[in-house]
Each structure stands twice: as structure tokens, then as C-alpha cells.
Write an enzyme that holds these catalytic residues in place. Structure first.
Site, PDB file in Angstrom:
ATOM      1  CE1 TYR A  91      17.530  28.826  59.293  1.00  0.00           C
ATOM      2  CE2 TYR A  91      18.359  26.631  59.770  1.00  0.00           C
ATOM      3  CZ  TYR A  91      17.772  27.528  58.891  1.00  0.00           C
ATOM      4  OH  TYR A  91      17.450  27.137  57.621  1.00  0.00           O
ATOM      5  CB  SER A 188      22.555  31.922  66.378  1.00  0.00           C
ATOM      6  OG  SER A 188      22.865  31.273  65.175  1.00  0.00           O
ATOM      7  CD  GLN A 189      16.244  32.315  62.715  1.00  0.00           C
ATOM      8  OE1 GLN A 189      16.110  31.851  61.600  1.00  0.00           O
ATOM      9  NE2 GLN A 189      15.489  31.924  63.735  1.00  0.00           N
ATOM     10  CG  ASP A 274      30.383  30.710  65.823  1.00  0.00           C
ATOM     11  OD1 ASP A 274      29.998  29.722  65.186  1.00  0.00           O
ATOM     12  OD2 ASP A 274      29.611  31.586  66.278  1.00  0.00           O
ATOM     13  CG  HIS A 303      26.911  29.007  66.825  1.00  0.00           C
ATOM     14  ND1 HIS A 303      27.139  30.275  66.338  1.00  0.00           N
ATOM     15  CD2 HIS A 303      25.566  28.808  66.741  1.00  0.00           C
ATOM     16  CE1 HIS A 303      25.990  30.815  65.959  1.00  0.00           C
ATOM     17  NE2 HIS A 303      25.020  29.954  66.205  1.00  0.00           N
TER      18      HIS A 303
END
Length: 324
Positions: A91, A188-189, A274, A303
Site C-alpha cells: 500500500y 500486505s496490499q 502485526d 507487519h
């Protein structure tokens, strides 16, 4: 940072009820069919990245709505018929520069590193170069999470996921790539995008899904105050009568619903501290993944997950996957 979510024993068994719209499959079939009326127009232009061992191509193709999407195609110099990893970005980041992504070519694989439309102006180390010409249909909180969130037809991630599905076709079109050996990857994204593409794109043979975002939305917004999920909370805190419409839209993009359709081998990773992508949201998708699967657990990480250690695991996994 501490262990704030379910105990690991419960995470391993966590299978929440899915909020899946009845027309989920037809929504995505129609979305991809609509996109297919635009020629892919994949264009690979040699790019001098000053990398002696890697051929680099400045790549563009037509994504959702025919909009131009930028990517880097990187191939070990002189290689032909090689597997390809299609890499999606976290992201706020963009594709950066070719030397940021040498791990896959160094392992003997081609790599297609795909920009995320409208992003890449947030992280100074990974700039992007792809606009999102579509403006959305509602006011939004700062960030990308609430752009068009009142209607799934207009939601931002409808365009992003469609771009990502078409990127696999781009990778398959490169003459150095073995179109029968394409893997999708991201964190993640990027992990969320890889998760969705693995369920939507039949050319994918395996997926690396690290600490995936955009998954189990309802739980995520209720147990973490961290962005980007908190963008949704900020939106709902002022658009007080919109919750039903918001969560209906998100149900078409929830990683849980893609995971339930994921049939290719998948290697997940999760970090138990996370705060951005809570471990229960990751395990919910992993436990629902329909195909062969494995998960790497990082008990003491946030994360960032496993970082380079996870990449080491992925390289060895790829070597085994394509052995012989």
C-alpha cells in the site's frame, strides 16, 4: 507491540462465517469480461538499467477501462522459457526501479513488477508512475480505501484487481517466459492482490501471499486502529448511515471470498504481532484456502513479517516447485 489477537492454537482453527454476496462470481466474471474488450496492448521496450546480468523492459499494458498500467519486466540475460513471478506492491508504494527487484532474476526467474494505479507518491523509496484516471463516485477519507466505496462497480480495488489479473496475461506474452509456469507474489496490499489473482486468473500455478491486507474487513476494522484499515473507520465516523453499503461493497473484495476459491498451491506468511494486518485476518484466509497450502509463522514480528528470511523460503519453494 504485543500479542493482541487470538492465541496461536485458536488461530489455527479460526474459520469465520464469510459475508459473500450471491452474485460474487458473476460480478467478477462480468468485470473481467468488460475489461477484455480492451486489447491487452502489452509493450516491452528495452530499458538500460546498467544491470549486466538482467534484461529489463519498460512495460505498459491496458488495464481496467483500457487505462495504461506501467510495470518492469526483468529477465535473466539470455534466458528463454523461464518461469515468471508477477510481483504486486504494498500500500502506497510503486514499482520503484529495476534494481529494487533483483531477487527473482538472480534466482533464474523472470519477474513482472506491476505498478498499482494511483499509488507510489507515499513511499519515497518506491515511486510509482501509473495514474488512476477514474475518479470514483463518492467523497472519500484520505487514502485509497474509501474511493468509490459506496458501490462495488465504482470501488477502487475493482480496477486494481482487474489490472493485476491482466498483468498475468502480460507476463505470459513475453517471449522469454514459460506461460505455463507463472507465480503471483506480494506482501500486505500486494499479498491481497496476489490472493485475489490466484483465484481469478487460470494461468497462475502458485501464489506467495505474505501478511495479506484487504482480508476479513469487518474483523480488521474492529480490532485495529492502524491504517490503512482505519481509513474505513474514519469514513464511517462521518458517513454514519453508510455502514451497510460500505460492507456490502467490501464483500466483493474480501480476501476470504477469494481464498475459498483458491485452488493452486499457496505459501502464506503471518506475523503474530502485526497491528496492520491482524493475524486472525490472515489465518481466516489461510484456513479457507481451498488448495494445497502452507504458512510461515513469525511470532515476534509486526507487519514486516519475515523480511529477507521469508524471501529465502520462497526461493527454495520455487526451486522445489519447478524442479526438473
Amino acid at each position: 507491540m504485543a500479542l493482541f489477537d487470538l492465541p496461536l492454537e485458536e488461530l489455527r482453527e479460526y474459520r469465520p462465517e464469510r459475508d459473500e454476496p450471491a452474485d460474487f462470481d458473476s460480478f467478477w466474471k462480468n468485470t473481467l469480461s468488460e475489461a477484455s474488450v480492451h486489447p491487452l496492448s502489452a509493450d516491452f521496450r528495452p530499458y538500460d538499467a546498467a544491470l549486466a546480468g538482467v534484461e529489463v523492459f519498460e512495460t505498459t499494458f491496458a488495464g481496467w477501462g483500457g487505462h495504461p498500467i506501467n510495470a518492469w519486466m526483468m529477465v535473466p540475460r539470455g534466458a528463454t522459457g523461464v518461469p515468471c513471478v508477477v510481483q504486486y506492491i504494498g500500500y502506497g508504494g510503486g514499482r520503484g526501479l529495476p534494481h529494487d527487484h533483483l531477487v527473482w532474476p538472480a534466482g533464474g526467474y523472470a519477474a513482472l513488477v506491476v505498478d498499482t494505479r494511483g499509488q507510489g507518491a507515499q513511499h519515497h523509496n518506491s515511486p510509482g508512475s501509473t495514474a488512476d484516471p477514474y475518479g470514483g463516485q463518492n467523497m472519500q477519507a484520505p487514502g485509497m480505501m474509501t474511493r468509490g466505496i459506496l458501490d462495488p462497480e465504482h470501488y477502487y480495488y475493482r480496477r486494481v484487481f482487474t489490472d493485476a489479473v491482466r498483468a498475468v496475461d502480460v507476463a505470459a506474452a513475453h517471449p522469454a517466459v514459460d506461460a505455463d509456469r507463472i507465480v503471483v507474489a506480494g506482501g500486505s496490499q500486494g499479498g491481497a492482490i496476489a490472493q485475489a489473482v490466484a483465484a481469478l486468473q487460470p494461468k497462475v500455478v502458485a501464489a506467495f501471499i505474505d501478511v495479506p491486507f484487504l482480508t476479513h474487513f469487518r474483523r480488521a476494522v474492529e480490532i485495529t486502529d492502524a491504517d490503512p484499515y482505519h481509513e474505513i473507520v474514519r469514513f464511517l465516523s462521518t458517513q454514519r448511515d453508510s455502514a451497510e453499503r460500505v460492507f456490502r461493497t467490501l464483500s466483493y473484495f474480501d480476501g476470504l471470498n477469494f481464498a475459498a476459491r483458491g485452488e493452486v498451491p499457496a505459501l502464506y506468511s503471518v506475523a503474530l504481532m502485526d497491528l496492520i494486518c491482524p493475524p486472525s485476518t490472515v489465518y481466516a484466509a489461510y484456513n479457507l484456502w481451498a488448495g494445497q497450502k502452507d504458512i510461515t509463522v513469525w511470532p515476534w514480528n509486526g507487519h514486516e513479517g519475515g523480511g529477507g528470511r521469508q524471501i529465502d523460503i520462497q526461493l527454495r519453494h520455487l526451486r522445489d516447485l519447478f524442479a526438473g
